[in-house]
Design a protein around this motif. Structure first.
Motif, PDB file in Angstrom:
ATOM      1  N   LEU A  37       0.828  -1.206   0.000  1.00  0.00           N
ATOM      2  CA  LEU A  37       0.000   0.000   0.000  1.00  0.00           C
ATOM      3  C   LEU A  37       0.861   1.255   0.000  1.00  0.00           C
ATOM      4  N   ASP A  38       0.454   2.227  -0.788  1.00  0.00           N
ATOM      5  CA  ASP A  38       1.108   3.526  -0.797  1.00  0.00           C
ATOM      6  C   ASP A  38       0.823   4.208   0.543  1.00  0.00           C
ATOM      7  N   THR A  41      -1.610   7.437  -0.087  1.00  0.00           N
ATOM      8  CA  THR A  41      -2.965   7.260  -0.618  1.00  0.00           C
ATOM      9  C   THR A  41      -3.696   6.046  -0.055  1.00  0.00           C
ATOM     10  N   GLU A  43      -3.585   3.255  -1.439  1.00  0.00           N
ATOM     11  CA  GLU A  43      -3.903   2.429  -2.614  1.00  0.00           C
ATOM     12  C   GLU A  43      -2.827   1.368  -2.840  1.00  0.00           C
ATOM     13  N   VAL A  44      -3.219   0.246  -3.441  1.00  0.00           N
ATOM     14  CA  VAL A  44      -2.274  -0.809  -3.791  1.00  0.00           C
ATOM     15  C   VAL A  44      -1.337  -0.295  -4.883  1.00  0.00           C
ATOM     16  N   GLN A  52       4.677  -5.218  -6.431  1.00  0.00           N
ATOM     17  CA  GLN A  52       4.086  -5.204  -5.100  1.00  0.00           C
ATOM     18  C   GLN A  52       5.121  -5.555  -4.028  1.00  0.00           C
ATOM     19  N   ASP A 115      -7.124  -8.685  -2.038  1.00  0.00           N
ATOM     20  CA  ASP A 115      -6.826  -7.779  -3.152  1.00  0.00           C
ATOM     21  C   ASP A 115      -5.360  -7.399  -3.296  1.00  0.00           C
TER      22      ASP A 115
END
Length: 128
Positions: A37-38, A41, A43-44, A52, A115
């Motif tokens: 994750l960022d 943000t 987000e992935v 990743q 996810d």
């Protein structure tokens, strides 16, 4: 006093549940499982396991740095891969690029992740 010190940094992904990013207990640092994750943000980051894994390692590196540690201080890791057989080689290439020999001991398992393709946690050692 509980003997535990929490490690928290904005440079690593924020916890999304009831857990700490990391804890110092005696001479050891334990991280929670970090995903790709960022930190800004949430987000992935990345669409494949290599991208990743790089983000996971950046997140874990930031947590270790809070206590003045680096990847050479890691003694144990546990790795969860969404697709163990498919993604092991690509993840392993990225993972090993962050370490020098002797590598940490490691367990890598296939897991049903939410996810994401990879999650990693560390145990690191820093004598007082």
């Amino acid at each position: 006093m509980s003997g535990k010190q929490e490690l928290l940094t904005d440079e690593g992904a924020a916890p999304i549940g009831a857990y700490s990013q990391g804890l110092v207990v005696g001479d050891f640092v334990y991280t929670s499982g970090a995903g790709p994750l960022d930190p800004t943000t949430g987000e992935v980051v990345g669409t494949d396991v290599a991208e990743q894994t790089h983000q996971v390692m950046r997140n874990l590196g930031a947590i270790l740095a809070v206590h003045g540690l680096g990847f050479d201080d890691v003694v144990k890791s546990t790795v969860h891969l969404q697709h163990l057989k498919r993604d092991f080689a690509a993840y392993n290439e990225v993972y090993k690029s962050y370490f020098t020999k002797p590598y940490p001991v490691r367990t890598t398992v296939g897991s049903d992740l939410m996810d994401i393709l990879v999650e990693i946690d560390f145990v690191a050692y820093k004598p007082r």
